[in-house]
Design a protein around this motif. Structure first.
Motif, PDB file in Angstrom:
ATOM      1  N   ASN A  48       0.807  -1.223   0.000  1.00 13.65           N
ATOM      2  CA  ASN A  48       0.000   0.000   0.000  1.00 13.65           C
ATOM      3  C   ASN A  48       0.840   1.273   0.000  1.00 13.65           C
ATOM      4  N   LEU A  49       2.104   1.180   0.386  1.00  9.14           N
ATOM      5  CA  LEU A  49       2.967   2.366   0.357  1.00  9.14           C
ATOM      6  C   LEU A  49       2.960   3.001  -1.031  1.00  9.14           C
ATOM      7  N   LYS A  54       1.145   9.496  -1.728  1.00 10.48           N
ATOM      8  CA  LYS A  54       1.452  10.403  -2.840  1.00 10.48           C
ATOM      9  C   LYS A  54       1.996  11.691  -2.261  1.00 10.48           C
ATOM     10  N   TYR A  55       2.288  12.622  -3.122  1.00 11.91           N
ATOM     11  CA  TYR A  55       2.805  13.919  -2.692  1.00 11.91           C
ATOM     12  C   TYR A  55       1.694  14.950  -2.721  1.00 11.91           C
ATOM     13  N   LEU A  62       4.633  14.040   1.786  1.00  9.93           N
ATOM     14  CA  LEU A  62       4.044  12.706   1.674  1.00  9.93           C
ATOM     15  C   LEU A  62       2.698  12.692   2.387  1.00  9.93           C
ATOM     16  N   THR A  63       1.669  12.176   1.728  1.00  9.99           N
ATOM     17  CA  THR A  63       0.332  12.164   2.297  1.00  9.99           C
ATOM     18  C   THR A  63      -0.479  11.050   1.650  1.00  9.99           C
ATOM     19  N   ASP A  64      -1.642  10.793   2.218  1.00 13.13           N
ATOM     20  CA  ASP A  64      -2.555   9.842   1.586  1.00 13.13           C
ATOM     21  C   ASP A  64      -3.779  10.569   1.020  1.00 13.13           C
ATOM     22  N   HIS A  65      -3.687  11.899   0.893  1.00 14.97           N
ATOM     23  CA  HIS A  65      -4.735  12.735   0.297  1.00 14.97           C
ATOM     24  C   HIS A  65      -4.115  13.582  -0.815  1.00 14.97           C
ATOM     25  N   SER A  87      10.226  15.260   3.187  1.00 13.21           N
ATOM     26  CA  SER A  87       9.127  15.089   4.152  1.00 13.21           C
ATOM     27  C   SER A  87       9.626  14.746   5.544  1.00 13.21           C
ATOM     28  N   LYS A  88      10.740  14.017   5.653  1.00 15.81           N
ATOM     29  CA  LYS A  88      11.275  13.654   6.966  1.00 15.81           C
ATOM     30  C   LYS A  88      11.584  14.903   7.786  1.00 15.81           C
ATOM     31  N   ASP A  89      12.043  15.967   7.110  1.00 15.92           N
ATOM     32  CA  ASP A  89      12.340  17.210   7.809  1.00 15.92           C
ATOM     33  C   ASP A  89      11.068  17.830   8.386  1.00 15.92           C
ATOM     34  N   VAL A  90       9.976  17.778   7.639  1.00 16.85           N
ATOM     35  CA  VAL A  90       8.690  18.307   8.132  1.00 16.85           C
ATOM     36  C   VAL A  90       8.245  17.514   9.351  1.00 16.85           C
TER      37      VAL A  90
END
Length: 195
Positions: A48-49, A54-55, A62-65, A87-90
């Protein structure tokens, strides 16, 4: 010594960051102890990843929306955009609960030695988001690539009515944001300076 499927799994696990031969071997042998339901759940999450993540169409997180929760959050200020590498920084900065603006993820840093130029990063979308009287907070790593990227961002907006600041140097030189502790990140956000 091990059956081929275990050797293949060990090789796959070694491809993960920070996982060496012994850790991969230990993880593979541990996974054998899981029951089928747990293994199926784990396997489905891995599949599922690629299918569900998606972006964000606005910031690149990185998000699922289509639009991430941060961009949708109307309580966050639109007057500050923190520009980060990935995204890791966020996720690291969000743990501190000190920044209440929006983010912009570049998708990497300028690195000419690896062939990564500004055109390869998410600068076009950043330009669309920037308007007068906004503060751009540069939160790239304090590495050569991070500094080069910061200088490039600064040059993009030097003649505009834009405030460009840089995270304060509570971060050690050469460090990655994702490895910094929360207190260091809090101080870095609080002590940012005009850049």
């Amino acid at each position: 010594m091990y059956p081929k499927i275990i050797l293949d799994l060990i090789e796959d696990l070694k491809r993960l960051p920070g996982i060496g031969e012994k850790t991969a071997e230990r993880l593979a042998l541990h996974l054998i102890t899981w029951d089928n339901q747990d293994l199926n759940h784990f396997g489905n999450n891995l599949i599922n990843l690629k299918d569900k993540i998606k972006y964000c169409q606005t910031c690149g997180l990185l998000t699922d929306h289509d639009i991430c929760q941060i961009c949708q959050d109307e309580t966050r200020t639109n007057d500050q955009i923190m520009v980060v590498s990935d995204s890791k920084d966020v996720f690291s900065i969000e743990k501190t609960n000190t920044f209440h603006g929006k983010y912009h993820i570049l998708g990497g840093l300028i690195d000419f030695s690896k062939g990564i130029e500004p055109k390869d990063l998410n600068f076009d979308q950043l330009k669309l988001r920037i308007k007068d009287n906004i503060e751009i907070i540069i939160a790239t790593n304090s590495t050569v690539e991070g500094e080069l990227t910061a200088q490039y961002i600064k040059s993009l907006y030097k003649d505009d009515n834009i405030i460009v600041s840089r995270l304060g140097y509570g971060l050690p030189v050469g460090a990655d944001l994702k490895y910094a502790d929360e207190l260091t990140l809090i101080k870095a956000v609080e002590n940012r300076q005009k850049y």
